[in-house]
Design a protein around this motif. Structure first.
Motif, PDB file in Angstrom:
ATOM      1  N   PRO A  57       0.825  -1.217   0.000  1.00 22.82           N
ATOM      2  CA  PRO A  57       0.000   0.000   0.000  1.00 22.82           C
ATOM      3  C   PRO A  57       0.856   1.264   0.000  1.00 22.82           C
ATOM      4  CG  PRO A  57      -0.729  -1.536   1.691  1.00 22.82           C
ATOM      5  CD  PRO A  57       0.562  -2.052   1.163  1.00 22.82           C
ATOM      6  N   ASP A  58       0.372   2.260  -0.707  1.00 24.11           N
ATOM      7  CA  ASP A  58       1.045   3.561  -0.700  1.00 24.11           C
ATOM      8  C   ASP A  58       0.629   4.307   0.557  1.00 24.11           C
ATOM      9  OD1 ASP A  58       2.180   3.122  -3.254  1.00 24.11           O
ATOM     10  OD2 ASP A  58       0.320   3.803  -4.210  1.00 24.11           O
ATOM     11  N   TYR A  59       1.612   4.898   1.237  1.00 29.51           N
ATOM     12  CA  TYR A  59       1.307   5.698   2.418  1.00 29.51           C
ATOM     13  C   TYR A  59       0.696   6.993   1.914  1.00 29.51           C
ATOM     14  CZ  TYR A  59       2.102   6.394   7.424  1.00 29.51           C
ATOM     15  OH  TYR A  59       1.952   6.505   8.773  1.00 29.51           O
ATOM     16  N   ALA A  97      -6.352   3.624   1.626  1.00 29.17           N
ATOM     17  CA  ALA A  97      -5.110   3.114   1.017  1.00 29.17           C
ATOM     18  C   ALA A  97      -5.014   1.602   1.199  1.00 29.17           C
ATOM     19  CB  ALA A  97      -3.897   3.804   1.628  1.00 29.17           C
ATOM     20  N   ALA A  98      -5.380   1.109   2.374  1.00 30.76           N
ATOM     21  CA  ALA A  98      -5.352  -0.332   2.635  1.00 30.76           C
ATOM     22  C   ALA A  98      -6.352  -1.049   1.735  1.00 30.76           C
ATOM     23  CB  ALA A  98      -5.645  -0.608   4.105  1.00 30.76           C
ATOM     24  N   GLY A 131      -0.597  -2.372   8.641  1.00 31.44           N
ATOM     25  CA  GLY A 131      -0.128  -1.303   9.524  1.00 31.44           C
ATOM     26  C   GLY A 131       0.593  -0.220   8.750  1.00 31.44           C
ATOM     27  N   PHE A 132       0.386   0.993   9.171  1.00 30.76           N
ATOM     28  CA  PHE A 132       1.054   2.151   8.577  1.00 30.76           C
ATOM     29  C   PHE A 132       1.961   2.753   9.645  1.00 30.76           C
ATOM     30  CE2 PHE A 132      -2.709   1.586   6.063  1.00 30.76           C
ATOM     31  CZ  PHE A 132      -2.327   1.888   4.771  1.00 30.76           C
ATOM     32  N   SER A 133       3.260   2.745   9.373  1.00 31.64           N
ATOM     33  CA  SER A 133       4.240   3.262  10.315  1.00 31.64           C
ATOM     34  C   SER A 133       5.153   4.235   9.581  1.00 31.64           C
ATOM     35  CB  SER A 133       5.062   2.107  10.894  1.00 31.64           C
ATOM     36  OG  SER A 133       6.168   2.598  11.599  1.00 31.64           O
ATOM     37  N   ILE A 134       5.331   5.416  10.130  1.00 36.27           N
ATOM     38  CA  ILE A 134       6.169   6.421   9.486  1.00 36.27           C
ATOM     39  C   ILE A 134       7.622   5.960   9.439  1.00 36.27           C
ATOM     40  CG2 ILE A 134       7.072   8.770   9.713  1.00 36.27           C
ATOM     41  CD1 ILE A 134       4.256   9.523  10.732  1.00 36.27           C
ATOM     42  N   GLU A 135       8.088   5.280  10.469  1.00 40.35           N
ATOM     43  CA  GLU A 135       9.478   4.792  10.509  1.00 40.35           C
ATOM     44  C   GLU A 135       9.788   3.886   9.322  1.00 40.35           C
ATOM     45  OE1 GLU A 135      11.878   4.209  13.444  1.00 40.35           O
ATOM     46  OE2 GLU A 135      11.127   5.999  14.444  1.00 40.35           O
ATOM     47  N   SER A 136       8.897   2.963   9.025  1.00 36.09           N
ATOM     48  CA  SER A 136       9.165   2.019   7.935  1.00 36.09           C
ATOM     49  C   SER A 136       8.441   2.415   6.650  1.00 36.09           C
ATOM     50  CB  SER A 136       8.736   0.616   8.345  1.00 36.09           C
ATOM     51  OG  SER A 136       7.340   0.569   8.508  1.00 36.09           O
ATOM     52  N   ARG A 137       7.719   3.511   6.684  1.00 36.75           N
ATOM     53  CA  ARG A 137       6.929   4.022   5.562  1.00 36.75           C
ATOM     54  C   ARG A 137       5.791   3.104   5.156  1.00 36.75           C
ATOM     55  NH1 ARG A 137       8.300   9.165   3.287  1.00 36.75           N
ATOM     56  NH2 ARG A 137      10.217   9.643   4.326  1.00 36.75           N
ATOM     57  N   MET A 138       5.763   1.888   5.653  1.00 32.39           N
ATOM     58  CA  MET A 138       4.679   0.948   5.382  1.00 32.39           C
ATOM     59  C   MET A 138       5.106  -0.389   5.921  1.00 32.39           C
ATOM     60  SD  MET A 138       1.718   0.555   4.078  1.00 32.39           S
ATOM     61  CE  MET A 138       1.333  -0.616   5.322  1.00 32.39           C
ATOM     62  N   ALA A 139       4.239  -1.053   6.602  1.00 33.74           N
ATOM     63  CA  ALA A 139       4.550  -2.392   7.094  1.00 33.74           C
ATOM     64  C   ALA A 139       3.336  -3.272   6.905  1.00 33.74           C
ATOM     65  CB  ALA A 139       4.934  -2.335   8.568  1.00 33.74           C
TER      66      ALA A 139
END
Length: 143
Positions: free
Chosen positions: A42-44, A86-87, A115-123
């Motif tokens: 998914p695109d953040y 997005a999901a 899950g959407f995480s800013i650290e990993s940009r997408m998980a």
């Protein structure tokens, strides 16, 4: 030699006939849950990224017998419509290996957390193999 009633004489034949009908029903079915075949990350959403919004969306997916995501709905929202959208958009493009019972593919439901995480940009919370906590619910064909 005593004569048995007709029903008593037919009982062994009836028992064998019933055994032939009941035995296959008692044999356990070989069931295989659905699995991922191809996923699109998914695109953040840019506005969520800029605002520092993170979250997890759990989607409920109807996987068709051909392996397509034929119906996708939000089971548990992340609390942010842009992350949920997005999901949804991403999972609609996933390809699956459908669930099978005794080698016959059938439609099944599955829950997919994203899950959407800013650290990993997408998980993606579920890796490419199906895990128990990913809950493939397709043990039986859908009605």
């Amino acid at each position: 030699m005593p004569k048995f009633p007709r029903a008593a004489r037919l009982w062994p034949v009836l028992a064998l006939a019933l055994y032939g009908v009941v035995q296959p029903a008692l044999t356990p079915l070989r069931q295989e849950p659905a699995r991922y075949a191809a996923m699109k990350k998914p695109d953040y959403p840019p506005e969520a990224l800029l605002a520092g919004i993170e979250g997890k969306t759990v989607l409920k997916v109807l996987i068709s017998a051909s392996g397509a995501a034929s119906r996708v709905e939000v089971h548990q929202s992340s609390g942010h419509p842009s992350l949920d959208a997005a999901a949804l958009q991403s999972v609609q493009q996933f390809q699956f290996i459908p669930a099978k019972t005794d080698g016959v593919a059938h439609a099944s439901w599955a829950r997919i957390p994203i899950g959407f995480s800013i650290e990993s940009r997408m998980a993606l919370l579920c890796p490419s193999t199906w895990l128990p906590w990913c809950r493939a619910e397709g043990a039986a064909p859908t009605r």
